[in-house]
Design an enzyme around this catalytic site. Structure first.
Site, mmCIF file in Angstrom:
data_model
loop_
_atom_site.group_PDB
_atom_site.id
_atom_site.type_symbol
_atom_site.label_atom_id
_atom_site.label_comp_id
_atom_site.label_asym_id
_atom_site.label_seq_id
_atom_site.Cartn_x
_atom_site.Cartn_y
_atom_site.Cartn_z
ATOM 1 N N ASP A 277 -1.645 -56.654 -11.827
ATOM 2 C CA ASP A 277 -1.480 -55.804 -10.649
ATOM 3 C C ASP A 277 -2.336 -54.553 -10.778
ATOM 4 O O ASP A 277 -2.724 -54.147 -11.871
ATOM 5 C CB ASP A 277 -0.016 -55.406 -10.477
ATOM 6 C CG ASP A 277 0.516 -54.617 -11.672
ATOM 7 O OD1 ASP A 277 0.195 -55.013 -12.809
ATOM 8 O OD2 ASP A 277 1.232 -53.621 -11.472
ATOM 9 N N GLU A 278 -2.627 -53.949 -9.640
ATOM 10 C CA GLU A 278 -3.308 -52.651 -9.574
ATOM 11 C C GLU A 278 -4.526 -52.570 -10.488
ATOM 12 O O GLU A 278 -4.638 -51.655 -11.313
ATOM 13 C CB GLU A 278 -2.318 -51.533 -9.905
ATOM 14 C CG GLU A 278 -1.186 -51.446 -8.911
ATOM 15 C CD GLU A 278 -0.248 -50.272 -9.141
ATOM 16 O OE1 GLU A 278 0.301 -49.764 -8.160
ATOM 17 O OE2 GLU A 278 -0.073 -49.868 -10.312
ATOM 18 N N VAL A 279 -5.425 -53.497 -10.335
ATOM 19 C CA VAL A 279 -6.679 -53.447 -11.102
ATOM 20 C C VAL A 279 -7.594 -52.465 -10.369
ATOM 21 O O VAL A 279 -8.472 -52.846 -9.597
ATOM 22 C CB VAL A 279 -7.314 -54.844 -11.213
ATOM 23 C CG1 VAL A 279 -8.502 -54.814 -12.174
ATOM 24 C CG2 VAL A 279 -6.284 -55.868 -11.668
ATOM 25 N N MET A 648 3.145 -47.966 -7.001
ATOM 26 C CA MET A 648 2.452 -49.240 -6.816
ATOM 27 C C MET A 648 2.313 -49.893 -8.176
ATOM 28 O O MET A 648 1.368 -49.624 -8.901
ATOM 29 C CB MET A 648 1.059 -49.015 -6.213
ATOM 30 C CG MET A 648 1.076 -48.356 -4.845
ATOM 31 S SD MET A 648 1.672 -49.464 -3.550
ATOM 32 C CE MET A 648 3.231 -48.723 -3.152
#
Length: 649
Positions: A277-279, A648
């Protein structure tokens, strides 16, 4: 005569024998009945029922069926008892089954109307789900160990609670608490669990029927790996350790080694969460930019290539394991891109949304799109760690709404568009590896209990309030706003930490009142710079400042001692340094300032001479540096919790 007596005895011998045998049998039956009654005699709950016993109400647990019995012993009339809906009517009882899956509540008919199903509050936005409730295969409790990892002994106390509330699995994000070895040894923290410790956790989980799914970050949020010098070369951007580069082949060897070590200690695992996630830095580095130009590919292509390489490695080396990943990096991509990537053949997506308005925040076409790509999906809610990066106490009402509205979404689409395999209740401890600690696990257990019941029961009504309050061992029932009153005493594992954090909040209110209301107008940097203040006001300030300092020093000692039962020393040290030390530093600065100003005995008339009101920038900068040196964190009207954007994860 003797012969007559012998004949007479012989004639009665049969009946007498029958009577004796019958008597023995009756005695044995009564003895067995006594034993059964004794062995199944309702035992008092192992919690303080002071609140109810004051009204003549007694709680007991039946050893046979695990039912809590609440009965009114007659101290109140029916009319009086009905003033408090928590007290059953005279001569009636409420049986609350402590079932591990679901909450089945049997309520006296006279109270049913009074305790009619209502949602959390009158003005909330929760959508009612009165009939169909979530019946997923997995209810996972997420343990985020990148901050405040509990001692293993604490798991032994809380795992039975998690099971009793309806959880049947754990999503464990070890991060640097895993005992990495060989070339990965530096990834482990100084307090990491040992290999034997991991085995103990798995045994405790199995004992409480909790399936363990390990989570390893393999793309974004790899700060705990990429912060180290020997792994810095794998970063997407040299200056930021957040994301690994999908264009550096050496990085994949590190990821494979992490997977191998984690799975070697989880031989029974059937799922592995690979994060992703959230790269945030995806394809921003020079190597990836050049690769996209040379190969004619997009950053989405690079993303899917990286994920599929990891999933393929798992499939080939651990064929019984199904990879799971967060979905946010492809949530808004078109159906064509998703189908072209063939990502559905490699992973299950876990769709996370931690805001109360679940349906409104997810793309409208999400489920139709995912139904054509994935066979099964997962949902991810949040019971803590998603409403402020520095939040100390979870907003239970906020998190319950998130779960109830997730339940509405699942019931709308499950089996119609997509098939949900399970739900993960996330409990983030930091927003990322470098973030401060947010809500501690013991402080968040009430939130977790209510969120699990929201998923199982479909709403939070008076029955659930009562059930959760009793399961936590609280002497007062949680109110409709889901806030425990300050006087409430509980017995759940880690309650002293819950209490000391609430005590901190009360102390903080007194601290703010002291600084910003009582004495804010006479002792500031302005007064120090101009050497201009009231000596009487300064003198009156010293006593409450000293008293507050004593309170804060005592609070620091309490936090250190209480947290030692659950956490390693690092947690209490960080918590004190982040939350208490800045207050102490500010008060010390006030004392120093007051002592300096008390030396003056005469003051200039207004307007103040320009020599006093210096326009020299250097003096202003020195004042700012001084404030920084004493860690002056609070400004007037600054909120307790930072108004960060929604996490996030």
């Amino acid at each position: 005569m003797r012969r007559f007596q012998q004949n007479l005895c012989a004639s009665y011998r049969g009946p007498i024998r029958f009577v004796i045998i019958g008597g023995v049998l009756v005695f044995l039956v009564y003895l067995l009945k006594f034993y059964l009654n004794w062995s199944t005699k309702p035992q008092p709950l192992e919690m303080d029922d002071k609140y109810y016993r004051g009204f003549g109400v007694n709680f007991q647990r039946d050893a046979r069926d695990g039912i809590r019995h609440m009965s009114n012993q007659g101290k109140l009339s029916d009319a009086e008892s009905h003033k408090d809906p928590r007290i059953p009517s005279l001569g009636k009882h409420i049986d609350i089954k402590a079932a591990p899956v679901g909450v089945h509540v049997h309520v006296d008919p006279d109270l049913k109307q009074q305790q009619k199903s209502k949602l959390v509050s009158k003005d909330d936005e929760v959508q009612r789900v009165p009939e169909k409730h979530s019946q997923q295969q997995f209810y996972l409790v997420h343990l985020d160990l990148k901050g405040a990892p509990p001692k293993i002994s604490y798991y032994e106390k809380i795992f039975p609670l998690l099971h009793s509330w309806g959880a049947n699995g754990l999503l464990i994000e070890y991060e640097d608490m895993f005992p990495y070895w060989d070339n990965l040894e530096d990834l482990a923290s100084g307090y990491n669990y040992t290999k034997a410790g991991i085995q103990t956790i798995l045994k405790l989980a199995a004992k409480n029927q909790l399936t363990v799914i390990p989570l390893i970050q393999t793309f974004g949020h790899m700060e705990f790996v990429l912060k180290h010098k020997q792994f810095a070369r794998h970063r997407e951007l040299p200056e930021n350790p957040q994301s690994v580069s999908p264009c550096k082949k050496d990085a994949m060897r590190v990821i494979h080694a992490m997977i191998d070590q984690v799975l070697s200690l989880h031989p029974d695992a059937t799922f592995l969460h690979i994060g992703c996630d959230e790269v945030s830095d995806l394809a921003r580095g020079t190597k990836c930019i050049n690769a996209m130009e040379a190969e004619g590919v997009t950053k989405e292509d690079l993303f899917f290539r990286h994920v599929k390489t990891i999933a393929t490695y798992i499939r080939e080396n651990y064929p019984k394991i199904k990879p799971i990943m967060w979905d946010d990096m492809f949530r808004k991509l078109s159906l064509d891109i998703l189908q072209k990537s063939e990502i559905g053949q490699y992973v299950d997506p876990m769709v996370w949304m931690y805001l109360p308005d679940v349906k409104g925040k997810l793309p409208g076409d999400l489920w139709v799109k995912y139904s054509k790509v994935f066979k099964t999906v997962w949902a991810a809610t949040a019971y803590k760690g998603a409403s402020g990066s520095a939040q100390l106490v979870p907003d239970i009402d906020y998190h319950v709404k998130n779960h109830l509205n997730w339940l509405k979404v699942i019931n709308d689409v499950d089996g119609k568009l997509v098939t949900f395999r399970g739900i993960a209740l996330t409990g983030w401890q930091r927003y990322d590896h470098f973030g401060v600690l947010c809500e501690l696990l013991p402080v968040s257990l009430p939130s977790l209990a209510f969120c699990l019941q929201a998923l199982k029961y479909g709403e939070i009504n008076q029955d659930v309030l009562l059930y959760v309050s009793r399961s936590l061992g609280c002497d007062e029932v949680f109110k409709k706003d889901l806030k425990a009153v300050s006087s409430t005493k509980c017995t759940f594992p880690g309650y002293p930490i819950f209490a000391v954090v609430h005590n901190y909040h009360l102390t903080l209110k007194s601290y703010d009142n002291l600084l910003w209301q009582e004495h804010a107008g006479w002792i500031t940097e302005y007064h120090l710079k101009h050497r201009y203040s009231s000596p009487a006001r300064i003198k009156s300030l010293m006593k409450p400042v000293n008293e507050m300092l004593v309170k804060l020093y005592k609070l620091s000692e309490d936090v250190t001692g209480i947290m030692a039962a659950v956490f390693y020393p690092e947690t209490s040290e960080e918590w004190i340094e982040e939350n208490i030390q800045p207050m102490i530093a500010k008060l010390k600065w006030l004392k120093t300032t007051a002592n300096s100003l008390s030396l003056d005995s005469t003051w200039p008339k207004r307007p103040l001479p320009k020599s006093a009101v210096s326009s020299d920038r250097q003096q202003v900068e020195q004042s700012k540096m001084h404030a920084q040196n004493v860690n002056q964190p609070f400004q007037k009207n600054q909120p307790l919790v930072k108004n960060d954007q929604q996490k996030m994860v």
